[in-house]
Design an enzyme around this catalytic site. Structure first.
Site, short mmCIF file in Angstrom:
data_model
loop_
_atom_site.label_atom_id
_atom_site.label_comp_id
_atom_site.label_asym_id
_atom_site.label_seq_id
_atom_site.Cartn_x
_atom_site.Cartn_y
_atom_site.Cartn_z
N GLU A 102 0.79 -1.03 -0.02
CA GLU A 102 -0.13 0.18 0.00
C GLU A 102 0.69 1.00 0.12
O GLU A 102 2.58 1.06 0.53
CB GLU A 102 -0.68 -0.11 1.46
CG GLU A 102 -2.31 -0.31 0.77
CD GLU A 102 -3.20 0.60 0.24
OE1 GLU A 102 -2.33 1.33 -0.35
OE2 GLU A 102 -4.41 0.17 0.52
N ASP A 103 0.36 2.31 -0.33
CA ASP A 103 1.01 3.57 -0.69
C ASP A 103 0.88 3.93 0.58
O ASP A 103 1.89 4.72 1.21
CB ASP A 103 0.15 4.67 -1.31
CG ASP A 103 -0.97 4.66 -1.54
OD1 ASP A 103 -1.68 4.42 -0.46
OD2 ASP A 103 -1.26 5.48 -2.50
N ASP A 106 -4.45 5.51 6.65
CA ASP A 106 -4.64 6.36 7.16
C ASP A 106 -5.97 6.54 8.09
O ASP A 106 -5.21 5.84 8.95
CB ASP A 106 -5.22 7.59 5.72
CG ASP A 106 -5.60 8.64 6.42
OD1 ASP A 106 -5.31 9.32 7.35
OD2 ASP A 106 -6.72 9.56 6.29
N PHE A 155 -1.23 16.02 4.54
CA PHE A 155 -2.29 15.21 3.19
C PHE A 155 -1.02 15.60 2.82
O PHE A 155 -0.23 16.32 1.72
CB PHE A 155 -3.35 15.90 2.76
CG PHE A 155 -3.52 15.20 1.56
CD1 PHE A 155 -4.51 13.69 1.81
CD2 PHE A 155 -3.17 15.64 0.36
CE1 PHE A 155 -5.11 13.66 0.87
CE2 PHE A 155 -4.01 14.21 -0.93
CZ PHE A 155 -4.69 13.49 -0.18
N ARG A 168 1.94 13.01 -9.31
CA ARG A 168 1.85 12.01 -8.87
C ARG A 168 3.37 11.26 -9.58
O ARG A 168 4.34 10.62 -8.74
CB ARG A 168 1.32 9.94 -9.59
CG ARG A 168 -0.69 10.10 -9.25
CD ARG A 168 -0.46 8.66 -9.87
NE ARG A 168 -2.03 8.91 -9.84
CZ ARG A 168 -2.79 7.79 -8.41
NH1 ARG A 168 -2.13 8.06 -7.52
NH2 ARG A 168 -4.05 8.55 -8.63
P1 IMP Z 1 -8.02 4.60 4.60
O1 IMP Z 1 -8.74 4.24 4.09
O2 IMP Z 1 -8.02 6.30 4.85
O3 IMP Z 1 -6.87 4.34 5.46
O4 IMP Z 1 -7.18 5.75 3.64
C1 IMP Z 1 -6.46 4.70 2.26
C2 IMP Z 1 -5.89 5.39 0.75
O5 IMP Z 1 -6.44 6.85 0.55
C3 IMP Z 1 -4.69 5.52 0.70
O6 IMP Z 1 -4.38 4.23 0.21
C4 IMP Z 1 -4.81 6.56 -0.63
O7 IMP Z 1 -5.14 6.18 -1.93
C5 IMP Z 1 -5.71 7.75 0.08
N1 IMP Z 1 -5.28 8.83 1.09
C6 IMP Z 1 -4.87 9.02 2.28
N2 IMP Z 1 -4.27 9.50 2.92
C7 IMP Z 1 -3.62 10.57 1.68
C8 IMP Z 1 -2.72 11.66 1.51
O8 IMP Z 1 -2.20 12.12 2.75
N3 IMP Z 1 -2.19 10.95 0.31
C9 IMP Z 1 -2.63 10.92 -0.89
N4 IMP Z 1 -4.04 9.85 -0.22
C10 IMP Z 1 -3.91 10.02 0.32
MG MG Z 2 -5.61 8.06 -3.71
#
Ligand code: IMP
Ligand code: MG
Length: 182
Positions: A102-103, A106, A155, A168
């Site tokens: 995963e990138d 959050d 962010f 990106r």
């Molecule tokens: P989560 O479901 O809140 O854990 O969010 C995960 C997804 O939200 C990641 O795979 C990203 O695509 C996006 N995301 C969350 N925070 C960021 C950020 O700071 N920058 C860019 N994408 C984010």
């Molecule tokens: Mg995204």
């Protein structure tokens, strides 16, 4: 082509050499943990593909790869946990040592959902490596097995991560200052 003005107003949080050094360490750690096995890396599109491309070149193991395409519905910059699969896995993960790439973690909602979907397919093991982790933002109990960097509640874009599909291609991780940068 130089930097656009939008890009130069972003603050660098992690530069390219910090990222490269940490990925080398992660590669060594993962290679040690999976010694003698052939992990199946599942990259989550689109954000994770640059990280995955760099990570696998630091693995001293045979690996196989696949990708899962998802769109998480977001309100503003926060994911809702509602996830749509836009590209399914190509090959079965039954009995495989699956390592999801995963990138960023959050709220954890996206991976929480994915973990449910993937574990239903009965892999031998299921682990997660994430480049970035915003631990302070977790809304559901999700923990990554390998974390590149813990970052504050900001962010970020670049190195595969986007804001509305922008940024990106940046080689470093930068902070969108007009939203929240520390
Ligand atoms: P989560 O479901 O809140 O854990 O969010 C995960 C997804 O939200 C990641 O795979 C990203 O695509 C996006 N995301 C969350 N925070 C960021 C950020 O700071 N920058 C860019 N994408 C984010
Ligand atoms: Mg995204």
């Amino acid at each position: 082509m130089g930097n656009t003005s939008a890009e130069s107003s972003l603050e660098v949080l992690l530069n390219a050499s910090q990222i490269a050094a940490r990925i080398r360490e992660l590669g060594e750690e993962i290679s040690g943990d999976y010694l003698g096995r052939t992990p199946h890396l599942v990259g989550v599109l689109k954000g994770a593909w640059i990280f995955m491309a760099d990570l696998i070149r630091h693995l001293s193991l045979e690996v196989t790869v696949d990708f899962l395409g998802i769109e998480s519905y977001a309100s503003g910059t926060t994911s809702s946990g509602e996830v749509k699969i836009t590209k399914d896995l190509d090959v079965s993960i039954v009995g495989r040592d699956v390592l999801v790439v995963e990138d960023i973690l959050d709220t954890g909602r996206t991976y929480h959902y994915l973990r449910g979907v993937l574990s239903a397919h009965q892999p031998e093991s299921l682990k997660l490596v994430t480049l970035l982790d915003k631990t302070g933002r977790r809304a559901v109990p999700v923990k990554a097995d390998y974390v590149g960097f813990q970052i504050p509640d900001v962010f970020v874009v670049g190195y595969g991560l986007d804001y509305n599909q922008q940024f990106r291609r940046l080689p470093d991780v930068r902070c969108l200052r007009h939203i929240a940068c520390v």
